[in-house]
Design a protein around this motif. Sequence first.
Motif, short mmCIF file in Angstrom:
data_model
loop_
_atom_site.label_atom_id
_atom_site.label_comp_id
_atom_site.label_asym_id
_atom_site.label_seq_id
_atom_site.Cartn_x
_atom_site.Cartn_y
_atom_site.Cartn_z
N ARG A 132 0.83 -1.20 0.00
CA ARG A 132 0.00 0.00 0.00
C ARG A 132 0.87 1.26 0.00
NH1 ARG A 132 -4.23 -1.58 4.77
NH2 ARG A 132 -4.80 0.61 4.52
N ALA B 179 -9.07 -4.97 1.12
CA ALA B 179 -9.76 -5.02 -0.17
C ALA B 179 -10.92 -6.01 -0.11
CB ALA B 179 -8.78 -5.41 -1.27
N HIS C 270 -2.55 -4.09 -6.74
CA HIS C 270 -3.31 -4.73 -5.66
C HIS C 270 -3.40 -3.78 -4.48
CE1 HIS C 270 -3.87 -7.31 -2.10
NE2 HIS C 270 -4.55 -8.11 -2.90
N ARG D 194 -12.02 -1.40 -9.32
CA ARG D 194 -12.68 -0.63 -8.27
C ARG D 194 -14.03 -0.09 -8.74
NH1 ARG D 194 -9.77 1.84 -4.17
NH2 ARG D 194 -10.96 3.75 -4.56
N ALA E 171 -13.28 -6.87 -5.78
CA ALA E 171 -12.30 -5.98 -6.41
C ALA E 171 -10.99 -6.73 -6.69
CB ALA E 171 -12.03 -4.78 -5.51
N ALA E 172 -10.53 -7.52 -5.72
CA ALA E 172 -9.26 -8.22 -5.89
C ALA E 172 -9.34 -9.27 -6.99
CB ALA E 172 -8.84 -8.86 -4.57
N ARG F 273 -4.37 -12.71 -0.15
CA ARG F 273 -3.38 -11.75 -0.64
C ARG F 273 -2.05 -12.44 -0.92
NH1 ARG F 273 -1.82 -8.04 3.90
NH2 ARG F 273 -0.71 -9.96 4.41
N LEU G 96 -6.32 -1.23 -4.20
CA LEU G 96 -7.69 -1.71 -4.00
C LEU G 96 -8.21 -1.47 -2.59
CD1 LEU G 96 -7.43 -5.11 -5.92
CD2 LEU G 96 -8.07 -2.86 -6.81
N TYR G 97 -7.32 -1.09 -1.66
CA TYR G 97 -7.77 -0.80 -0.30
C TYR G 97 -8.57 0.50 -0.30
CZ TYR G 97 -4.18 -4.19 1.05
OH TYR G 97 -3.42 -5.32 1.18
N GLU G 98 -9.51 0.61 0.59
CA GLU G 98 -10.36 1.79 0.68
C GLU G 98 -10.40 2.28 2.11
OE1 GLU G 98 -11.96 4.74 -0.92
OE2 GLU G 98 -12.14 3.03 -2.27
N TRP H 293 -11.46 -10.43 1.62
CA TRP H 293 -10.15 -10.76 1.06
C TRP H 293 -9.17 -10.88 2.21
CZ3 TRP H 293 -9.12 -12.72 -3.38
CH2 TRP H 293 -7.87 -12.63 -3.97
#
Length: 665
Positions: free
Chosen positions: A118, A316, A306, A287, A320-321, A260, A309-311, A255
């Motif tokens: 990230r 994630a 990858h 996304r 999305a992943a 991951r 994709l975190y929000e 996820w």
Amino acid sequence: MTPGESDPVIDALLRAATVRIGGADDTPLWGTGFFVAPGWILTCAHVLAPHLRGDPGRPVRIAGPEVNGGEPLDARLHRWLVDGGPLPEHKVPVEQDLALLRLLDPDAEHECVWLTDRTDHPGGRGVVQGYRPGGEAHPERAVPWQATARINGFDDAYGLRIRPEAEFPRGGSGSPVLDAHTGAVVGVLKSRRAGRDGGMAIAVTALRRFGADYHELAAAHDRWHGRSPKITGHNWVERQHRLPGTGARTGGDEWSPRDRREALALLSAIPPPDGILPVVELAKKARGGVAAPPGQLLPHAWRDGHGLLYEAGQPAAAIAALHYLRLVAAYDRARGGDPSALVDWVVRRLDDVPRIVHTVVTQATLPPGLLHPSDGGGGVERTVMRHPAPGDGRAVVIVELEPVADAPTPRFYWRVRVDDGHDVNEPLHEVQTGDGVPPDRLVRELRAPLAEVFASVDAPGAPVPLEVALPADHFDTAVHRWQLTEMARLHHPAYVGVRRAVVLRDIGRRGEPDGVWADRWQRLTSAGPPFSACRVPPPRQVPRARQLAEITPAGVPVLCRPAGSGVGRRTIGMALEAGHGVALWQTDSHSEQGCGDFCEELHRGAAGLLAATGSADELPDRLRGIRDDISGRRDGGHWAEGVALLYDDPRRPLPADGDGPVDSP
């Protein structure tokens, strides 16, 4: 486990991967480092600079109680980010203060940290582990230490500020900074504050500045963790299941850390993307068409996508992943790859998700226009037009820009010719008297004559190329950005470099070509593919004539800096003296701090362009095709947006200047 509390097993794994760094002659402690992949040690450049600047090949000794049975190991500097090597007494900028060491024994066993994928940092409690000197009584000893740290701010893209309550000893530079919330290493300790507690760390995302080395290191990291034990619980990923910031449940539409790990290990086997844009676009589509939150660093590898994709700091979602993984597989297959292992894993993982997720992922299609058709994008093969050669009956328009001698500011006389293999010596339009034309008025002055000439020689669907001959001091004139019409139709691009191939020539090469230039051209065109990009000058080196003269016949000089002044001007001058008729360079400005991420992207892009080129005369139109794609997608950050191409064919020399000395009557 309560929020903010670190996991004792992850703390132990972090300690096992951390090493002390010193000289091979049992010198006192230099600093700290840690293993990021098998055989790769990350530390700060300023830890090594005082000892290696004069001798970069000097062996470095690393040791840790849980590395190689406690026995020291030798390593050598692989690369650092500093420009030209820092002086020990000078402060190294945050974005340059990383160095990679490689073990001389590649089979040595050791732990590796888990690196975050990230670019955002959720904050909260962190753990820093490293080594400090043993004190005045035992300065040769290295004593382990551990501290807590809370990151409370950022400095530009890569600096992480640590709150003042943390205290860091001398020797701690290069220590890993662990985020206790996610169980991932997010930074490298750089410095403590002078006269007070707290300090600064470097975000591990600065590793992306290593370019190709980053791709290799990240893939090795993800493969290593992908092979780690799945059941015992004594490894990074299994312990991360216990942490609040990673997604605790496995399966379904969440996820998990195990997901991951498997995904990143499989992505490590996919060849790197063709630049930054594919990663950005695939992550955006995964996304739901929404771009990543602002402030994210540009992604360079598939694992970086990858990480997009975190929000808001949350793990994630599986939809999305899995969507992203399926898009990467489609992209790789379109390039001719075989992502079957990744596809098979995604299919198995889809057994655990709701039907809507299954439908979205299995029907994933690439964003339109992402791949060039000539790159195997599944569309019709793009026709590449060869640049005109002597005697082939095809025309090229030539603009000659001759500097006005003794003008207090740059001004040009100009001519417009057509070389159709017959009478190139007759100008169709020209201004050769008066004060000449300043650079900022050239486009306005040339619009009407060029429009007239193009209208007479263009064929339907086949605009003729434009060659602009000018002095090397003005090679940064971005001719491909000229707009030859003030009001263009929506379907008709205004930029000359989008509609037709545009190349530069050296006005100083008028008349009969010299033997060096003609010989180099003959060797380039005879060598054939694959053509190779030759970075000049090499990183952290000054340009030397020998570097340009010794480039192989199929090699093309590539500069990531302007060619009209400074280092770039000296380099392009040496290239011309060495006979090079083809070269690429960046016309836009270059950082005074040295090469950065964009430079690495440019060199990778140029290498890909040249590798895909079947013959030298394809290069102008292939570059035009890229400019067309950039214009259509409005991609101002593309590596080729500001790139100029020298294509100076000695078989079609510019006519000799007729203004030389004449006999006296």
